[in-house]
Motif scaffolding. Structure first.
Motif, PDB file in Angstrom:
ATOM      1  N   GLU A 277       0.828  -1.200   0.000  1.00 60.13           N
ATOM      2  CA  GLU A 277       0.000   0.000   0.000  1.00 60.13           C
ATOM      3  C   GLU A 277       0.870   1.260   0.000  1.00 60.13           C
ATOM      4  N   ILE A 278       0.289   2.337  -0.529  1.00 58.90           N
ATOM      5  CA  ILE A 278       0.935   3.646  -0.513  1.00 58.90           C
ATOM      6  C   ILE A 278       0.354   4.431   0.654  1.00 58.90           C
ATOM      7  N   THR A 279       1.212   4.888   1.536  1.00 59.53           N
ATOM      8  CA  THR A 279       0.757   5.716   2.656  1.00 59.53           C
ATOM      9  C   THR A 279       1.136   7.164   2.384  1.00 59.53           C
ATOM     10  N   LEU A 280       0.240   8.075   2.749  1.00 60.70           N
ATOM     11  CA  LEU A 280       0.479   9.504   2.553  1.00 60.70           C
ATOM     12  C   LEU A 280       0.160  10.232   3.844  1.00 60.70           C
ATOM     13  N   PHE A 281       1.106  11.032   4.313  1.00 56.39           N
ATOM     14  CA  PHE A 281       0.970  11.757   5.567  1.00 56.39           C
ATOM     15  C   PHE A 281       1.033  13.250   5.300  1.00 56.39           C
ATOM     16  N   LYS A 282       0.082  13.993   5.863  1.00 58.03           N
ATOM     17  CA  LYS A 282       0.123  15.450   5.797  1.00 58.03           C
ATOM     18  C   LYS A 282       0.581  16.012   7.132  1.00 58.03           C
ATOM     19  N   ASN A 283       1.730  16.634   7.112  1.00 54.94           N
ATOM     20  CA  ASN A 283       2.311  17.314   8.263  1.00 54.94           C
ATOM     21  C   ASN A 283       1.664  18.690   8.365  1.00 54.94           C
ATOM     22  N   GLY A 284       0.827  18.885   9.377  1.00 56.50           N
ATOM     23  CA  GLY A 284       0.134  20.157   9.532  1.00 56.50           C
ATOM     24  C   GLY A 284       0.721  21.057  10.595  1.00 56.50           C
ATOM     25  N   GLY A 285       1.649  20.512  11.382  1.00 58.85           N
ATOM     26  CA  GLY A 285       2.189  21.310  12.476  1.00 58.85           C
ATOM     27  C   GLY A 285       1.160  21.480  13.567  1.00 58.85           C
ATOM     28  N   GLY A 286       1.155  22.618  14.198  1.00 62.17           N
ATOM     29  CA  GLY A 286       0.197  22.862  15.269  1.00 62.17           C
ATOM     30  C   GLY A 286       0.897  23.180  16.569  1.00 62.17           C
ATOM     31  N   ALA A 287       0.261  24.022  17.361  1.00 61.93           N
ATOM     32  CA  ALA A 287       0.886  24.483  18.603  1.00 61.93           C
ATOM     33  C   ALA A 287       1.089  23.356  19.607  1.00 61.93           C
ATOM     34  N   HIS A 288       0.245  22.317  19.540  1.00 62.71           N
ATOM     35  CA  HIS A 288       0.416  21.211  20.481  1.00 62.71           C
ATOM     36  C   HIS A 288       1.751  20.498  20.251  1.00 62.71           C
ATOM     37  N   LEU A 289       2.204  20.449  18.981  1.00 62.01           N
ATOM     38  CA  LEU A 289       3.494  19.842  18.680  1.00 62.01           C
ATOM     39  C   LEU A 289       4.641  20.753  19.109  1.00 62.01           C
ATOM     40  N   ASP A 290       4.428  22.068  19.031  1.00 62.45           N
ATOM     41  CA  ASP A 290       5.412  23.001  19.575  1.00 62.45           C
ATOM     42  C   ASP A 290       5.562  22.800  21.084  1.00 62.45           C
ATOM     43  N   LEU A 291       4.441  22.574  21.751  1.00 64.47           N
ATOM     44  CA  LEU A 291       4.475  22.331  23.191  1.00 64.47           C
ATOM     45  C   LEU A 291       5.236  21.047  23.505  1.00 64.47           C
ATOM     46  N   MET A 292       4.915  19.956  22.797  1.00 62.90           N
ATOM     47  CA  MET A 292       5.601  18.690  23.039  1.00 62.90           C
ATOM     48  C   MET A 292       7.101  18.827  22.784  1.00 62.90           C
ATOM     49  N   THR A 293       7.446  19.528  21.708  1.00 64.26           N
ATOM     50  CA  THR A 293       8.859  19.707  21.362  1.00 64.26           C
ATOM     51  C   THR A 293       9.565  20.567  22.395  1.00 64.26           C
ATOM     52  N   SER A 294       8.930  21.646  22.816  1.00 66.42           N
ATOM     53  CA  SER A 294       9.544  22.530  23.809  1.00 66.42           C
ATOM     54  C   SER A 294       9.744  21.821  25.136  1.00 66.42           C
ATOM     55  N   ARG A 295       8.785  21.004  25.516  1.00 66.77           N
ATOM     56  CA  ARG A 295       8.919  20.246  26.762  1.00 66.77           C
ATOM     57  C   ARG A 295      10.080  19.260  26.663  1.00 66.77           C
ATOM     58  N   TYR A 296      10.215  18.602  25.512  1.00 66.94           N
ATOM     59  CA  TYR A 296      11.345  17.695  25.307  1.00 66.94           C
ATOM     60  C   TYR A 296      12.673  18.455  25.384  1.00 66.94           C
ATOM     61  N   ILE A 297      12.724  19.637  24.752  1.00 65.25           N
ATOM     62  CA  ILE A 297      13.950  20.434  24.772  1.00 65.25           C
ATOM     63  C   ILE A 297      14.305  20.851  26.194  1.00 65.25           C
ATOM     64  N   LEU A 298      13.319  21.296  26.957  1.00 68.03           N
ATOM     65  CA  LEU A 298      13.590  21.705  28.341  1.00 68.03           C
ATOM     66  C   LEU A 298      14.061  20.526  29.178  1.00 68.03           C
ATOM     67  N   ASP A 299      13.444  19.362  29.004  1.00 66.62           N
ATOM     68  CA  ASP A 299      13.868  18.178  29.751  1.00 66.62           C
ATOM     69  C   ASP A 299      15.308  17.814  29.403  1.00 66.62           C
ATOM     70  N   ALA A 300      15.667  17.892  28.118  1.00 64.48           N
ATOM     71  CA  ALA A 300      17.040  17.582  27.718  1.00 64.48           C
ATOM     72  C   ALA A 300      18.010  18.603  28.280  1.00 64.48           C
ATOM     73  N   TRP A 301      17.596  19.869  28.317  1.00 64.63           N
ATOM     74  CA  TRP A 301      18.451  20.930  28.872  1.00 64.63           C
ATOM     75  C   TRP A 301      18.696  20.706  30.346  1.00 64.63           C
ATOM     76  N   ARG A 302      17.639  20.399  31.067  1.00 65.81           N
ATOM     77  CA  ARG A 302      17.786  20.171  32.508  1.00 65.81           C
ATOM     78  C   ARG A 302      18.645  18.953  32.803  1.00 65.81           C
ATOM     79  N   ALA A 303      18.500  17.905  31.996  1.00 64.06           N
ATOM     80  CA  ALA A 303      19.277  16.680  32.208  1.00 64.06           C
ATOM     81  C   ALA A 303      20.770  16.926  31.999  1.00 64.06           C
ATOM     82  N   ALA A 304      21.094  17.923  31.166  1.00 66.01           N
ATOM     83  CA  ALA A 304      22.502  18.188  30.863  1.00 66.01           C
ATOM     84  C   ALA A 304      23.162  19.129  31.850  1.00 66.01           C
ATOM     85  N   GLN A 305      22.361  19.750  32.701  1.00 64.11           N
ATOM     86  CA  GLN A 305      22.940  20.735  33.643  1.00 64.11           C
ATOM     87  C   GLN A 305      23.631  20.036  34.830  1.00 64.11           C
TER      88      GLN A 305
END
Length: 305
Positions: A277-305
């Motif tokens: 089968e051919i799968t097709l995905f539309k990447n729409g972005g969205g603020a919820h993904l910005d939130l998830m990404t920012s939380r991941y970045i902050l967790d990685a930053w804190r882990a490195a301190q």
């Protein structure tokens, strides 16, 4: 109160594409995000703010200023930042560089879909578009498909050659149709308003990742491609009725709402069901993904301190 500030270069050194997609996947096991966007204008200048709240994960407001006259002053057109707030008491936890969040959110969104939908044995990856996002896609897909061979196509060949020179072994395609037919994964990040990809070129077993179209008047894949593929989106809330890739063919009756099989909140159905089968995905972005990404970045930053 101490507020963490995470700049681009220092933050990027701590991040990992696979870990980010795992964090995004985990974020979608939590309650569906509440999201809201707002736009303010002054002549050609724009302030865009995207807000999200995920119960248990926190709140984020991603603000971007777009000043088209800045390059003439030697300044970047787009500036901004992400303000990340605590879920428990609403206090400001961090301010994260706008470009850092955008880069990792955008390519990470597509990579998560590819990890779920593309054949694990995919070895030929075509990147359509040699801009900033295209380079991010090369980094992201390289993390999940380390044995893959990469090819880039761009309307202006010189730009494709410049990108390929940054990544040893990357090939440059002259003919888009030939390159699409030869690929296991096609990931497209163009600014096209007319479809640049044709459904007649698609081959059984391919995974198609569409990123570029973000306005209601933009598309990268034609109607035939949508009808030949099984369709997925990152979020129904940020794609249906908003992005031309979905909005235009749906309003024309080419596809129906039921043709969109799943978004990330339905992991049991967000999956490939056969090798052909051919799968097709539309990447729409969205603020919820910005939130998830920012939380991941902050967790990685804190882990490195």
């Amino acid at each position: 109160m101490t507020i963490t500030i995470i700049p681009f270069t220092e933050g990027q050194e701590l991040l990992d594409w696979i870990a980010l997609t795992n964090a995004m996947n985990q974020g979608h096991t939590m309650p569906r995000a509440e999201i809201a966007d707002s736009l303010l204008y002054r002549d050609s200048d724009t302030l865009l703010s995207r807000a999200a709240w995920i119960d248990g994960l926190g709140l984020a407001v991603k603000s971007a200023t777009i000043f088209p006259g800045n390059p003439a002053k030697g300044k970047p057109t787009v500036n901004g930042g992400v303000s990340l707030y605590s879920d428990s008491d609403g206090t400001l936890e961090a301010i994260v560089d706008f470009h850092l969040v955008t880069k990792w959110k955008t390519a990470g969104d597509s990579l998560l879909a590819a990890r779920m939908l593309a054949r694990p044995d995919s070895r030929e990856i075509l990147i359509v578009g040699a801009g900033t996002v295209g380079r991010s896609l090369r980094e992201a897909y390289g993390a999940a498909f380390p044995e893959a061979r990469f090819t880039v196509w761009n309307r202006t060949r010189a730009n494709a050659e410049a990108m390929a020179a940054e990544y040893p072994g990357m090939a440059v395609a002259d003919d888009l149709e030939t390159a699409v037919r030869a690929a296991d994964i096609v990931t497209s990040a163009t600014m096209s308003t007319e479809p640049v990809l044709k459904g007649a070129w698609l081959q059984p077993g391919q995974h198609i990742d569409l990123i570029g179209a973000y306005r209601p008047d933009m598309r990268e894949m034609d109607d035939e491609g949508l009808k030949r593929a099984r369709l997925f989106v990152d979020s129904f809330d940020t794609t249906v009725g908003h992005i031309g890739e979905v909005k235009i063919p749906m309003e024309a009756g080419t596809i129906a709402r039921d043709d969109l099989i799943a978004d990330y909140y339905s992991p049991d159905t967000f999956a490939r069901t056969s090798d052909d089968e051919i799968t097709l995905f539309k990447n729409g972005g969205g603020a919820h993904l910005d939130l998830m990404t920012s939380r991941y970045i902050l967790d990685a930053w804190r882990a490195a301190q």
